[in-house]
Design a protein around this motif. Structure first.
Motif, PDB file in Angstrom:
ATOM      1  N   THR A  63      -7.089   6.653  -7.260  1.00 40.31           N
ATOM      2  CA  THR A  63      -6.201   7.894  -7.950  1.00 40.31           C
ATOM      3  C   THR A  63      -5.035   7.340  -8.471  1.00 40.31           C
ATOM      4  N   VAL A  79       1.183   4.738  -2.916  1.00 39.13           N
ATOM      5  CA  VAL A  79       0.834   5.466  -1.922  1.00 39.13           C
ATOM      6  C   VAL A  79       1.714   6.544  -3.065  1.00 39.13           C
ATOM      7  N   THR A  85      -6.644   0.984   0.792  1.00 35.29           N
ATOM      8  CA  THR A  85      -5.995   1.043  -0.323  1.00 35.29           C
ATOM      9  C   THR A  85      -6.985   1.471  -1.541  1.00 35.29           C
ATOM     10  N   ASN A 132       2.131   7.517  -6.896  1.00 32.69           N
ATOM     11  CA  ASN A 132       1.027   7.793  -6.876  1.00 32.69           C
ATOM     12  C   ASN A 132       1.398   9.341  -7.040  1.00 32.69           C
ATOM     13  N   GLU A 133       2.427   9.654  -5.447  1.00 35.61           N
ATOM     14  CA  GLU A 133       3.242  10.785  -5.232  1.00 35.61           C
ATOM     15  C   GLU A 133       3.985  11.627  -6.348  1.00 35.61           C
ATOM     16  N   ASN A 148      -7.187   4.773  -2.773  1.00 35.00           N
ATOM     17  CA  ASN A 148      -5.517   5.295  -2.995  1.00 35.00           C
ATOM     18  C   ASN A 148      -5.668   4.407  -4.607  1.00 35.00           C
ATOM     19  N   HIS A 208       0.888  -0.930   0.206  1.00 38.32           N
ATOM     20  CA  HIS A 208      -0.264  -0.304  -0.030  1.00 38.32           C
ATOM     21  C   HIS A 208       0.440   0.951   0.285  1.00 38.32           C
ATOM     22  N   ASP A 209       2.149   1.189   0.328  1.00 32.28           N
ATOM     23  CA  ASP A 209       2.845   2.843   1.005  1.00 32.28           C
ATOM     24  C   ASP A 209       3.744   2.741  -0.501  1.00 32.28           C
ATOM     25  N   LEU A 263      -0.962  -1.795  -5.452  1.00 32.41           N
ATOM     26  CA  LEU A 263      -2.610  -1.192  -4.418  1.00 32.41           C
ATOM     27  C   LEU A 263      -2.961  -2.366  -4.927  1.00 32.41           C
TER      28      LEU A 263
END
Length: 338
Positions: A81, A42, A75, A45-46, A78, A38-39, A56
Motif C-alpha cells: 500500500t 500503517v 508488513t 499510509n492512513e 502494508n 509497522h504501526d 515498513l
C-alpha cells in the motif's frame, strides 16, 4: 494504536507509536521495535504520506532477522500500500507476491485473502480478466477463513462488473456483502455497501431502491459520526481525569516529601534531628563502622550560619546573650586549635 486510529486520533496514535519505538530500542526488544515500526508505517499510509515506506521496510528487515514470518507477511501487505502511494507499482506487486508466497508456505489464510484482494484491485485497470479471477479467489479465501466481509475485494469487483455492463451481478454481489456486514456487526462496512448499492440501483434506473439504500447509508453515517463524537468526548474526559489525578498525586508526593523533611530537620539550624537518626540511622550505618555525635546548643553560645536566621535570633535569643557568626572554615580551624 489501532483503537486510536479507528477513532480518528491518528496524531495521538503516532505519538504513542513513537514512544513505543523509543522504549523498544532502549530495552533492546527487537520484536517490539518491529511492531512499532509497522504501526508507524500503517499510520503514515492512513495519512496518505510517503513516509510509510521507510518505516515498513525497517520493520520487514527486523521481522526477517528475528524469524517472525507472520509479522513479515502482514508488513509486506502494508508495504505494498505504501509503495502504491509512492507510485512504485512494480515494487508493490513484488511485495504482494512476497506476502502470498509466505501465506502459501506457512498457511496464513488471512494474509492470502488480503494479498489476493490487493493484487486483484491493482490489476483492474491493466488486466480486467485476471483482476476478476484474483478478486473472486480472495472472496473464496475470505469465506474459507471466516474473515470479515471483504470490502477490499467487493468494491473493485463490483465496479469492474459495472464497467463490463454486468450491473445485476454487481448488485447481487454488493447486496450479499452488505447483509453479511450487518449480520456480523460491521457497521462501517454495511454503510459502505449501502452507498455502493445506491449508485448501482441508480445506474439501473431503480430509483426507489437507490433512495432506500441512500437513506440507509445516510442514517448509518450519522449514527457512526455521533458514536465517534461520543467516543472522542469520552476519551477526552478520561485524558482530563488522568491528568488531574496525576497532578494531584504529584502534589501529594510533594507535600509528603516536605512533611518528611520538616519532621526530620531542625527548623532553627536546618540540621538533621533525633527523628532522622532513629529513622535513617540504621540504614546509614549498615555494613560500615560509624558513630553518633551529639552537641548541646542550648547554652549561652548560639551559632548561626547566615543572616537569614535573624528572625530566630529575635525570637529565641534572650537579651544579653552573645551570638557569634562563623563560616564552616572558621569552625574547622577553631576545632583544630582546641
Amino acid at each position: 494504536m489501532g483503537v486510536l486510529a479507528e477513532l480518528g486520533e491518528v496524531a495521538q496514535a503516532m505519538t504513542l507509536s513513537h514512544v513505543q519505538l523509543a522504549l523498544s530500542r532502549q530495552v533492546q526488544d527487537r520484536e517490539l521495535e518491529a511492531c512499532a515500526l509497522h504501526d508507524l508505517g500503517v499510520l503514515h499510509n492512513e495519512r496518505g504520506n510517503l513516509r510509510g515506506v521507510q518505516s515498513l521496510q525497517q520493520a520487514l528487515r527486523l521481522f526477517r532477522a528475528i524469524g517472525l514470518v507472520e509479522g513479515g507477511a502482514y508488513t509486506q501487505l502494508n508495504l505494498a500500500t505504501a509503495l502504491l502511494l509512492a507510485g512504485q507499482v512494480a515494487a508493490a506487486r513484488a511485495a504482494l507476491q512476497g506476502a502470498l508466497t509466505l501465506a502459501d508456505r506457512h498457511g496464513l489464510g488471512t494474509v492470502q485473502t488480503f494479498a489476493l484482494a490487493q493484487q486483484g484491485a491493482l490489476e483492474v485497470p491493466h488486466d480486467p480478466a485476471r483482476a476478476e479471477v484474483l478478486l473472486r479467489a480472495a472472496l473464496r479465501e475470505q469465506q474459507l477463513n471466516a474473515d470479515r466481509p471483504l470490502w477490499e475485494a467487493v468494491e473493485p469487483l463490483a465496479r469492474l462488473l459495472l464497467a463490463q455492463a454486468r450491473p445485476h451481478e454487481a448488485c447481487l454481489l454488493v447486496a450479499a456483502f452488505t447483509r453479511a456486514a450487518q449480520a456480523q456487526g460491521f457497521e462501517v462496512l454495511a454503510m459502505q455497501g449501502h452507498g455502493l448499492l445506491a449508485g448501482l440501483h441508480d445506474h439501473l434506473g431503480q430509483l426507489q431502491l437507490a433512495l432506500h439504500h441512500l437513506q440507509a447509508h445516510t442514517t448509518a453515517f450519522k449514527q457512526l459520526r455521533g458514536e465517534e463524537h461520543e467516543r472522542r468526548v469520552q476519551a477526552l474526559e478520561v485524558t482530563h481525569r488522568t491528568a488531574l489525578l496525576r497532578l494531584q498525586a504529584e502534589a501529594e508526593e510533594a507535600r509528603a516529601a516536605e512533611l518528611t523533611r520538616l519532621l526530620q530537620m531542625d527548623e532553627l539550624t536546618d540540621l538533621f534531628n533525633r527523628r532522622h537518626l532513629l529513622t535513617a540511622g540504621a540504614e546509614l550505618l549498615r555494613g560500615q563502622p560509624g558513630a553518633v555525635a551529639v552537641a548541646d546548643l542550648s547554652s549561652s553560645l548560639l551559632i548561626f550560619r547566615s543572616t537569614e536566621r535573624s528572625e530566630y535570633r529575635k525570637k529565641y535569643v534572650a537579651p544579653g546573650v552573645e551570638t557569634v557568626r562563623c563560616s564552616p572554615e572558621q569552625s574547622h580551624h577553631e576545632g583544630q586549635r582546641t
